[in-house]
Scaffold this active site. Structure first.
Site, PDB file in Angstrom:
ATOM      1  N   LYS A  46      88.538 -12.060  97.995  1.00 51.52           N
ATOM      2  CA  LYS A  46      89.536 -11.539  97.062  1.00 51.52           C
ATOM      3  C   LYS A  46      89.224 -10.096  96.647  1.00 51.52           C
ATOM      4  CE  LYS A  46      91.713 -15.596  96.411  1.00 51.52           C
ATOM      5  NZ  LYS A  46      90.934 -16.592  97.145  1.00 51.52           N
TER       6      LYS A  46
HETATM    7  C1  LIG Z   1      91.282 -17.762  97.768  1.00 52.67           C
HETATM    8  C2  LIG Z   1      90.297 -18.378  98.674  1.00 52.67           C
HETATM    9  C3  LIG Z   1      90.686 -19.065  99.839  1.00 52.67           C
HETATM   10  C4  LIG Z   1      92.147 -19.284 100.186  1.00 52.67           C
HETATM   11  O1  LIG Z   1      92.811 -18.088 100.465  1.00 52.67           O
HETATM   12  P1  LIG Z   1      94.413 -18.038 100.431  1.00 52.67           P
HETATM   13  O2  LIG Z   1      94.780 -16.621 100.609  1.00 52.67           O
HETATM   14  O3  LIG Z   1      94.793 -18.559  99.067  1.00 52.67           O
HETATM   15  O4  LIG Z   1      94.905 -18.928 101.502  1.00 52.67           O
HETATM   16  C5  LIG Z   1      89.701 -19.543 100.673  1.00 52.67           C
HETATM   17  N1  LIG Z   1      88.395 -19.389 100.382  1.00 52.67           N
HETATM   18  C6  LIG Z   1      87.971 -18.756  99.278  1.00 52.67           C
HETATM   19  C7  LIG Z   1      86.524 -18.627  99.010  1.00 52.67           C
HETATM   20  C8  LIG Z   1      88.900 -18.220  98.383  1.00 52.67           C
HETATM   21  O5  LIG Z   1      88.497 -17.569  97.300  1.00 52.67           O
END
Ligand SMILES: *Cc1c(COP(=O)(O)O)cnc(C)c1O
Length: 461
Positions: free
Chosen positions: A112
């Site tokens: 993120k």
């Molecule tokens: C947010 C997240 C996901 C999922 O990603 P999306 O974009 O919501 O599909 C997978 N793994 C981790 C560690 C995350 O923080």
């Protein structure tokens, strides 16, 4: 570049407006009117460029004249300055045809950060220029919230409120959200699961009086700028292992469908991607949709990969829009049915188009733990549970075409799941070694919209 709503009833916006708005006023999501394509020569030229240079070239056509070239280069440089690996998003080879793309070298140890650090800088520049101040409210299953806190804390032009499901995020995730001191950021612990938080957020965006009063903005994965930032590493990683001269496939641990949708965009832009594989935990609505065409919510089942404990994958709407040849009326019909009846069924043509682009697999908690143990025992690679789901699903699909699996978080973010699986408790990096000693600050909230809005009104400074 113009942005249109997936529901066809909100005004078209430019990049800056779409970024600052988040959710469209008709309840839809903004997508570019069309995807720019890059020539094979252009893609090949990325092999000698830095991550920041590639980021500039890929995102520039989408950003248009929102920033000058120099401004945008500076924004990108600042965004990735806090990453602890020189390559920003390096790849590691797991086996002859299987590569791991490490997306967790940012300040909060999950992918993120790649988008959120960039968005923080873009908001700051755009809002300062406009002389405006906004209220950002976000819903998180854990990692988005901590990344947003880190990216927006201390900025003058933003008040940030993050809702997370009380008791359903890991201790590291919670502490990353509750320990920043800056008075413009607030953690809200909601009674409910992630879908409760996300539904509250949607309802808040649809309360236009409140939305206008506090100048509500969103940075959830529905924000187009976040998807865009994630397109970059599909290119850099594919080029690093031989694209565009050879095809690659990707496996993506998926929750809200934002990360994998970025892969779909990369493919639309001309990156030669063979397959895009959706990897889910036991919350497998997307896996079931691919198999049956039936998109049916069932309650969220908590797992050891909490960032993927999601049933309503909000970015899936962007894909559905394309599956129905960009027919907004059809999207409204389907997503109204999902809201009211808990399900919709795709047409045969849409199912076919979906399966032309994507494959899927899912993993139980025990399979996830086994994968963590296996990779640790066999090669000393410590995977977080989300990345382990990706690796495990990818393994069953590997062919002659090289596979890149996205490692979405650092194992130290989920120490209990990792320790239970392989006996190793991964250390936090030094910049957050005292995380467990810092003071926590948060507000408990019920699932009531008006009560929540009152708390936000009061917290704005
Ligand atoms: C947010 C997240 C996901 C999922 O990603 P999306 O974009 O919501 O599909 C997978 N793994 C981790 C560690 C995350 O923080």
């Amino acid at each position: 570049m113009k942005y249109v709503s997936t529901r066809g009833k909100a005004p078209d916006l430019n990049f800056e407006q779409a970024m600052l708005t988040g959710l469209a006023r008709d309840g839809g999501l903004y997508v570019p009117e069309k995807y720019p394509t890059l020539s094979t020569e252009k893609i090949a030229s990325f092999s000698t460029k830095s991550y920041e240079e590639v980021a500039f070239e890929i995102m520039k056509p989408f950003v248009g004249d929102t920033f000058t070239d120099n401004e945008f280069k500076k924004i990108i440089k600042l965004a990735y300055a806090g990453f602890s690996h020189r390559a920003k998003c390096p790849i590691v080879q797991l086996s002859e045809n299987h590569f791991l793309l490490e997306l967790f070298h940012g300040p909060t140890l999950a992918f993120k950060d790649v988008a959120m650090q960039l968005i923080g800088q873009m908001f700051e520049v755009a809002l300062k220029r406009r002389g405006e101040k906004v209220t950002i409210v976000g819903a998180t299953s854990g990692d988005t919230g901590s990344a947003a806190m880190e990216a927006f804390k201390g900025l003058d032009s933003v008040n940030l409120f993050i809702m997370y499901p009380h008791g359903r995020v890991s201790e590291v995730q919670r502490r990353q959200m509750t320990t920043p001191n800056e008075s413009n950021v607030h953690a809200l612990a909601v009674d409910g699961d992630f879908d409760t938080c996300q539904a509250l957020l949607k309802d808040m965006f649809n309360d236009f009086d409140f939305r206008d009063e506090v100048k509500l903005a969103g940075v959830n994965s529905i924000n187009w700028a976040r998807v865009l930032a994630q397109v970059v590493y599909y290119f850099t990683s594919a080029v690093a292992i031989g694209a565009p001269n050879r095809k690659v496939s990707f496996t993506v641990p998926t929750g809200n469908f934002g990360d994998i949708f970025a892969g779909y965009v990369a493919k639309k832009m001309g990156l030669p991607i063979e397959r895009l594989i959706i990897a889910t935990n036991q919350n497998d609505i997307l896996h079931r949709t691919l198999k049956t065409g039936n998109h049916t919510k069932s309650g969220v089942k908590p797992s050891i990969s909490p960032s993927m404990d999601i049933q309503v994958s909000s970015n899936f709407e962007r894909l559905v829009f394309d599956l129905y040849k960009r027919d907004g009326a059809k999207v409204i019909e389907l997503f109204d049915a999902l809201k009211n009846d808990g399900s919709f069924t795709l047409s045969d043509e849409a199912i076919k188009l979906l399966n032309d682009e994507f494959d899927s697999g899912c993993c139980s908690d025990s399979e996830t733990s086994e994968a963590i143990k296996k990779y640790f025992d066999n090669m000393g690679e410590v995977l977080c549970p989300h990345s382990a789901i990706g690796v495990n699903v990818a393994e069953s699909q590997i062919s002659q075409i090289p596979m890149i699996t996205l490692a979405t978080a650092h194992p130290a973010k989920f120490p209990d799941a990792v320790a239970n699986a392989c006996g190793i408790t991964p250390d936090l990096p030094s910049h957050m070694a005292d995380l467990y000693e810092r003071n926590e600050r948060m507000t408990r909230v019920s699932g009531d919209l008006k009560a929540l809005e009152a708390i936000i009104r009061k917290g704005i400074k």
